[in-house]
Design an enzyme around this catalytic site. Structure first.
Site, PDB file in Angstrom:
ATOM      1  N   ILE A  21     -28.303  21.056   3.376  1.00 11.82           N
ATOM      2  CA  ILE A  21     -26.931  20.952   2.870  1.00 11.82           C
ATOM      3  C   ILE A  21     -26.592  19.495   2.572  1.00 11.82           C
ATOM      4  CG2 ILE A  21     -24.498  21.375   3.383  1.00 11.82           C
ATOM      5  CD1 ILE A  21     -26.170  23.896   2.898  1.00 11.82           C
ATOM      6  N   CYS A 378     -33.107  46.113  -4.402  1.00 13.69           N
ATOM      7  CA  CYS A 378     -34.545  46.227  -4.154  1.00 13.69           C
ATOM      8  C   CYS A 378     -34.829  47.463  -3.297  1.00 13.69           C
ATOM      9  CB  CYS A 378     -35.067  44.941  -3.529  1.00 13.69           C
ATOM     10  SG  CYS A 378     -36.861  44.776  -3.596  1.00 13.69           S
ATOM     11  N   HIS A 513     -33.235  41.076  -7.574  1.00  9.80           N
ATOM     12  CA  HIS A 513     -32.410  40.419  -6.550  1.00  9.80           C
ATOM     13  C   HIS A 513     -31.339  39.568  -7.233  1.00  9.80           C
ATOM     14  CE1 HIS A 513     -34.650  41.268  -2.772  1.00  9.80           C
ATOM     15  NE2 HIS A 513     -35.646  41.464  -3.619  1.00  9.80           N
ATOM     16  N   GLU A 515     -28.815  38.182  -6.070  1.00  7.96           N
ATOM     17  CA  GLU A 515     -28.325  37.074  -5.241  1.00  7.96           C
ATOM     18  C   GLU A 515     -29.046  35.758  -5.538  1.00  7.96           C
ATOM     19  OE1 GLU A 515     -31.405  39.178  -2.496  1.00  7.96           O
ATOM     20  OE2 GLU A 515     -30.082  39.656  -4.182  1.00  7.96           O
TER      21      GLU A 515
END
Length: 538
Positions: A21, A378, A513, A515
């Protein structure tokens, strides 16, 4: 590479301090100053990649558009920078050793004895320089903790790079911990001092200390750290916990991290344009609406197994001014009578193996019968097919050959052959090796008109990322469609990529996917519409 400047991010005291991060936040600030920026993650483990690691061991495996199975931090980088990265943005010790040994077998070292220095360190430096081509800045995150034996030769490579490139091209940022002792109400700097001493002993001197702390540091403590670690006072950046990881760039900016960066690199004062970013962060921290999503998974003891999906829900929520609350539901111990109470929608994510699938199937049945918004990803889509075949078509022996190779109705089966991203035919059997043998990376999907998928993406063809060995068996397609379960997305070789249920507000399954392509600034369309549907239910 000539114009590129390098920011190396190391960690001390202990792991999981947030180097990923921190790296993403620094990169975001520089990107918003109109620089070309990217991030490279170095993983010290000897695995070639994390593809065969248990999610409970490593967390999520993030798949890049070019099909690399990488560390989950690559997902953070993409989400913060709002751009695709590639396999060049992540390498492991296993890859380094493999390359060096392969080169030795080819005779490229002219009969020399192969050693850590120079051969391994040279390969590390080559990869770092290669990742920096065409960039103004490359942030390099070094996995692990200073002092780990696995990371020693990476620090040596960094030391050598600084000598080769010069001080004006390299900054070392050291992320460390300032622990708080509750009994004495004190913040302790000694672990940071020792960590920096160890780093300097290995030949790397930090120019910026990024101090993770549960509480703000006063001027006296910051001066103490600066003196003991031999950095400027304004180079001690305090990173307190934030309500959202996306607030970290704003925190770093307020702490003045760009001042020592500009000074070291002889740049004019840096002024990132963060207004749009700030607006989205405010909507994450103080949203107007709320929804509750029933998340039916089996890797719940380490929720980072689903990191990209969790973040994708946050992205969608930010754009809808909505707090997305996740109700974690263990598929192994699923209680159909109580577990779904109060949820506005049901999400069944991807996964591998037989454990917990019956709980997922039960949740899917509830979503279908009670018209709860449902998104299956999935394995989640594959189990939606299994549930429909069992409970609507009456095919009680319906299953996936992943779980039972001799099942009566193999409605999901192994992808025997497919065309990979390089248009090469790939052939798979149940005896194929596990590592790197799935259908991986970005593939095109043709969308049927007037479908929920087309409504979400607003175009007839999309590209999304895949990570799977099994596919839907088209043999039973006509039977599902006669009962209202429609195929609405097709991939190469006519692979079934997406399904929708008629007469249901939102019942969607996708083999890809979504995401992996969701970002704070541009949420994935089908996940965004899933949350919209949940909002209408709430």
């Amino acid at each position: 590479m000539d114009r590129a400047k390098f920011i190396f991010v190391t960690g001390g005291v202990l792991s999981s301090l947030g180097k990923g991060i921190s790296s993403s936040s620094i990169a975001t600030l520089l990107q918003h100053c109109n620089y070309q920026v990217s991030i490279l993650k170095i993983d010290p483990y000897i695995n070639i990649d994390p593809g065969t690691m248990s999610p409970l061991e490593h967390g999520e495996v993030f798949v890049t558009s070019d099909g690399a199975e990488t560390d989950l931090d690559i997902g953070h980088y993409e989400r913060f920078l709002n751009r695709n990265l590639t396999r060049l943005n992540n390498f492991t010790t296993g890859q380094i050793f493999s390359s060096v040994i392969e080169n030795e077998r080819k005779g490229e070292y002219l009969g020399k004895t192969i050693q850590i220095v120079p051969h391994v360190t040279d390969e590390i430096k080559r990869r770092i320089k290669s990742a920096a081509k065409g960039l103004d800045f490359l942030i390099v995150e070094v996995g692990g903790t200073v002092g780990d034996m696995e990371g020693m030769f990476y620090l040596e490579a960094i030391r050598q790079l600084k000598l080769e490139l010069g001080n004006e091209k390299v900054i070392n940022v050291h992320v460390t911990l300032i622990p708080y002792i509750q009994t004495t109400n004190e913040l302790k700097t000694k672990p940071t001092q020792h960590s920096v001493q160890e780093l300097r002993r290995l030949g790397v001197t930090p120019q910026i200390i990024l101090a993770r702390s549960p509480k703000p540091l006063d001027k006296e403590l910051k001066n103490k750290i600066a003196l003991s670690c031999d950095v400027e006072q304004d180079s001690v950046i305090v990173a307190t916990d934030t309500k959202s990881i996306y607030a970290c760039p704003i925190l770093f900016l307020q702490e003045g991290i760009l001042t020592p960066i500009a000074r070291r690199f002889n740049l004019n004062k840096l002024h990132p344009k963060m207004a749009a970013w700030n607006t989205l962060v405010e909507k994450i921290i103080a949203p107007k609406h709320k929804v509750k999503i029933g998340f039916v998974g089996k890797y719940l003891s380490l929720k980072e197994s689903y990191k990209s999906l969790i973040e994708a829900l946050i992205h969608a929520g930010a754009h809808l001014d909505t707090q997305v609350n996740i109700e974690w539901l263990d598929s192994e111990n699923f209680n159909e009578k109580t577990d779904l109470e109060g949820v506005d929608a049901i999400l069944v994510p991807g996964g591998f193996g037989e454990r917990g699938i019956e709980g997922k199937i039960c949740a899917i049945q509830r979503a279908r019968l009670e018209k709860l918004p449902f998104l299956g990803i999935c394995l989640g889509m594959q189990l939606a097919i299994v549930e429909f075949c069992r409970n609507v078509l009456g095919l009680k022996g319906a299953n996936s050959t992943e779980f039972n190779q001799r099942c009566e109705y193999p409605v999901v089966y192994l992808i025997g052959d497919f065309m990979d991203q390089n248009h090469q035919k790939q052939v798979r059997t149940y005896n194929s090796p596990l590592g790197g043998t799935m259908r991986l990376g970005e593939y095109e999907c043709e969308i049927m008109p007037n479908s929920l998928l087309e409504k979400a993406y607003k175009k007839p063809s999309i590209k999304e990322r895949h990570r799977h060995r099994y596919e839907i068996n088209p043999k039973y397609r006509q039977e599902w469609e006669n009962k209202g379960l429609k195929v609405v997305g097709f991939g190469s070789n006519h692979l079934i990529e997406a399904i929708e249920l008629e007469d249901h507000p939102f019942f969607v399954g996708v083999q890809f996917h979504p995401e992996f392509t969701s970002r704070l600034q541009s949420p994935n369309p089908i996940i965004l519409d899933f949350i919209k549907s949940a909002l209408s239910k709430s």
